[in-house]
Design an enzyme around this catalytic site. Structure first.
Site, PDB file in Angstrom:
ATOM      1  N   GLY A 176      21.998  18.574   3.740  1.00 20.34           N
ATOM      2  CA  GLY A 176      21.063  17.595   3.179  1.00 20.34           C
ATOM      3  C   GLY A 176      20.668  17.898   1.749  1.00 20.34           C
ATOM      4  O   GLY A 176      20.336  16.996   0.979  1.00 20.34           O
ATOM      5  N   GLU A 177      20.665  19.149   1.362  1.00 20.49           N
ATOM      6  CA  GLU A 177      20.093  19.486   0.054  1.00 20.49           C
ATOM      7  C   GLU A 177      21.093  20.143  -0.898  1.00 20.49           C
ATOM      8  O   GLU A 177      20.935  20.028  -2.111  1.00 20.49           O
ATOM      9  CB  GLU A 177      18.863  20.390   0.257  1.00 20.49           C
ATOM     10  CG  GLU A 177      18.203  20.042   1.571  1.00 20.49           C
ATOM     11  CD  GLU A 177      16.701  20.244   1.690  1.00 20.49           C
ATOM     12  OE1 GLU A 177      16.320  20.877   2.656  1.00 20.49           O
ATOM     13  OE2 GLU A 177      15.919  19.755   0.857  1.00 20.49           O
TER      14      GLU A 177
END
Ligand code: MOS
Length: 743
Positions: free
Chosen positions: A709-710
């Site tokens: 996600g990051e």
């Protein structure tokens, strides 16, 4: 067996999303629904001396105007309760009293029979204030920087480690030095979906709440604690989230106001915030950093100084991991780090995609590029000289780190070897071409979680866990994991999430959902499989009667002997053996802490970027970017690629466009709409390429996944800033790099 894990499958919820069947918090209906509209403070600091609501209340159809003066008594407003992502301090409590702590603070809720009426009535409310002087400028308040208070949140965001070695001495003696000040402006999350809560008031006073959140159970706990209600009386449902990026990690004020109004009026209430009001809660904090690096003439970095000062509110100590990334990436022996915050008259900042990571990493990765020029060493070569399989911030080896392979494959795909290092040496007409690169890094965490699995009498598998899918693909990867674990086709598997009644799951954030909920889904399906195996053995004449658990596998809806596939019992036969009832299992997955504790666990990336800078206009385009990711096992290359592409797009945005501009004379963010808060449009995005390198890791979790996600955003800003330097010879250390900084 893996039929699905590792395959580039389309989203199982894709059709629902593109046909409008997927319903979001503000789209759920209720009989006799009423609508709330929030009135926001027009001053930044002071007190409300008078609030005139009579004109609004005189309109037929306006049901109530709730302010600090007439709000119901709510015990929580005088005690402290913290949500799952609350930093140390006291969370903001709407309508508590007449005090104004930041611009845009909610000061009244108008409830009416229609949204339009509520909004119109809100415009008739007159407020008198006694203003007090405010401070919103981080730059001019650096002298007030102090250490953040520690609390539960510090477990995930520890302060930087103590100094090691002797930075001052070694730096002073270093033949190569660089020093710089790096900063970025605040940013607001701006998901497409507006923040909204639809609170359905049931006959018996129970509440069913459709909330925009990254954790249905976080919202449920908040409501039960704030309103002193029991868990069985509050159910929070959030099946779809139209983006969040961290903004849904904490319950927002529309939830509190909607619940308060529903209980007062004994009616169902929906409160939706406007785009402008999304600029009145958490944001990525403005941060100012200083870095100094000392290296020997061979390029070995021996001394690192990295400090950071971030902004916070007057009521909570929001913190991030910022300078600590430097020794996590570079193994220097002499390191001094410092992290402080300045309380300002703003709302508490809030985790935003790669919080702290995409703050600290771009600063050190820009400084490393500066060092490469100082030394006359290629930036990629310099990173290889200072490569480490050990995280020197924690002084632990990495459980796995295929960053070297990211560098190799990324550089090859990009054509890095053809780079002429001289700034301004490459051009195409009036466009200066620049090539830059950066490392990216993000933690690979796992939390405890629970899941439930049921094999129905019809032989369908239903798996649930109270997690969220904020557009990340949770529905899809969980379906893949469940299907593979029990050898079933994905069409026969239904994974559900986003309901506080479901088994316990943490807020969806920190890139930990694939590892956390994925492990829970795997464990519960395995344990359900054991039950089915036992049932299969009880069938008269079962070919598995004497088999051991280790002898069997789940394939094609059958349990069969690995050595003799003809000896098989179908899952349908197994469930039929259960006396006409479904077979049910609920399980917990805990991180293997004993196994994990001796290792540092992280995803890495190598990012290569080409920019074209118009010599006359100063406009910058990212014409090409390659992101090579070492993120452990990739469950679904299609949704994974989308995750990384999304991060890369935001990285471009962060480097070149996004900033919430505060007018410090009035203490308000001025560009609070998507007309003025710039995000990339299609014309800004060109050729984005993603590589997933092979990475095996059985320490991070049984699935070997690290979360994506990051990591996609972290390496982009510095790669772009470094490319801009290569194109123009201008070193811009303040993000975003808008054209005024180039000219
Ligand atoms: Mo992410 S900022 O943990 O949603």
């Amino acid at each position: 067996m893996s039929n699905y894990i590792g395959k580039p499958l389309s989203r199982v919820d894709g059709v629902a999303k593109v046909t409008g069947k997927a319903k979001y918090a503000a789209e759920f209906d209720a009989p006799d629904l009423t609508y709330g509209y929030v009135v926001s403070s027009t001053i930044t600091k002071g007190r409300i001396t008078h609030i005139e609501t009579s004109e609004a209340l005189s309109l037929p159809g306006v049901l109530s105007v709730i302010t600090h003066e007439n709000r119901p008594k709510i015990a929580w407003l005088d005690m402290s309760y913290k949500d799952q992502d609350a930093p140390p301090g006291s969370p903001f409590r709407p309508l508590r009293d007449n005090k104004i702590s930041y611009s845009g603070q909610p000061i009244a809720l108008v409830v009416a029979e229609t949204f339009e009426l509520a909004r119109y009535a809100a415009s008739l409310i007159r407020v008198d204030y006694r203003e007090a002087p405010h401070e919103t400028n981080l730059d001019t308040n650096l002298h007030r920087a102090r250490k953040p208070k520690s609390g539960l949140a510090s477990l995930l965001k520890p302060p930087p480690p103590k100094p090691r070695g002797n930075f001052d001495e070694v730096y002073a003696a270093s033949p190569a030095k660089v020093e710089g000040r790096y900063s970025h402006s605040p940013e607001h999350h701006n998901p497409m979906e507006m923040f909204a809560s639809t609170v359905v008031y049931e006959k018996d006073g129970k509440l069913t709440i459709y909330d925009k959140t990254q954790g249905a159970q976080n919202s449920q706990l908040y409501v039960t604690q704030a309103f002193n209600m029991s868990f069985s009386d509050v159910r929070v449902i959030s099946p779809f989230v139209g983006g969040a990026f961290g903004s849904g990690l904490r319950p927002q004020y529309q939830l509190f106001l909607a619940v308060m109004a529903a209980r007062e009026l004994k009616r169902s209430v929906r409160v939706t915030l406007t785009r402008q009001q999304m600029f009145t809660f958490g944001h990525r904090p403005a941060t100012i950093q200083n870095i100094a690096l000392g290296a020997d003439s061979n390029g070995k970095i021996n001394a690192i100084y990295h400090d950071a000062v971030g902004e916070t509110s007057q009521f909570e100590d929001y913190t991030e991991i910022v300078p600590t990334w430097s020794p996590m990436i570079y193994p220097a022996e002499n390191v001094t780090l410092d992290y402080k915050i300045v309380p300002l008259d703003v709302f508490t900042p809030l985790d935003m995609r790669a919080p702290g990571g995409v703050t600290g990493v771009p600063a050190i990765e820009t400084a490393i590029d500066e060092m490469a020029y100082e030394l006359g060493i290629d930036p990629l070569e310099l990173r290889l000289i200072n490569y480490s399989d050990r995280n020197m911030a924690e002084d632990k080896p990495f459980s796995s780190k295929e960053l070297r392979e990211c560098f190799r494959q990324g550089a090859e795909r990009f054509g890095w070897a053809k780079r002429n290092p001289k700034p301004g040496s490459m051009r195409d007409g009036h466009n200066l071409i620049g090539w830059g690169m950066s490392t990216g890094m993000w933690e690979a965490n796992q939390m405890p979680a629970r899941a439930e699995a049921v094999l129905t009498v019809n032989g369908k598998l239903r798996v649930t866990s109270a997690t969220a899918d904020i557009g990340t693909g949770t529905y899809t990867i969980m379906t893949q994991i469940a299907a593979d674990t029990l050898g079933m086709p994905m069409e026969d598997v239904l994974f559900k999430l986003g309901d506080s009644d479901m088994p316990l799951a943490p807020i969806e954030g920190g890139s930990w959902t694939a590892a956390t909920v994925g492990s829970a889904v795997k464990v519960v399906c395995e344990e359900l499989g054991r039950k089915l195996f036992k049932l299969a053995q009880k069938i008269p004449g079962s070919p598995l009667a004497k088999a051991k658990w280790d002898d069997v596998e789940f394939v094609d809806k059958h349990i069969r002997l690995k050595q003799n596939p003809a000896a098989a019992v179908s899952l349908q036969q197994a469930v039929d053996q259960n006396g006409g009832a479904a077979v049910w299992q609920k399980s917990t997955s805990l991180p293997a802490m004993m196994k994990q504790k001796n290792y540092s666990r992280a995803a890495h990336s190598a990012v290569f970027v080409e920019v074209m800078v118009d010599e006359d206009l100063g406009t910058i385009r990212v014409t090409r970017a390659v992101s090579a990711i070492a993120g452990g096992k990739i469950l679904n290359p299609k949704t994974a690629r989308s995750q990384i592409i999304g991060g890369m797009v935001w990285g471009i945005s962060k480097a070149l466009e996004e900033e919430s501009v505060m007018d410090h004379t009035i203490g308000r963010f001025m560009n609070h709409s998507l007309a003025e808060y710039h995000v990339p449009v299609n014309a800004d995005i060109h050729d984005l390429d993603v590589i997933f390198v092979e990475e095996h890791d059985d320490i991070v979790n049984p699935l070997g996944v690290k979360g994506l996600g990051e990591i996609g955003i972290v390496g982009m800003p510095a790669a772009i800033a470094n490319a801009v330097f290569h194109a123009t010879g201008k070193r811009i250390r303040e993000l975003p790099i808008t054209l005024d900084k180039i000219l």
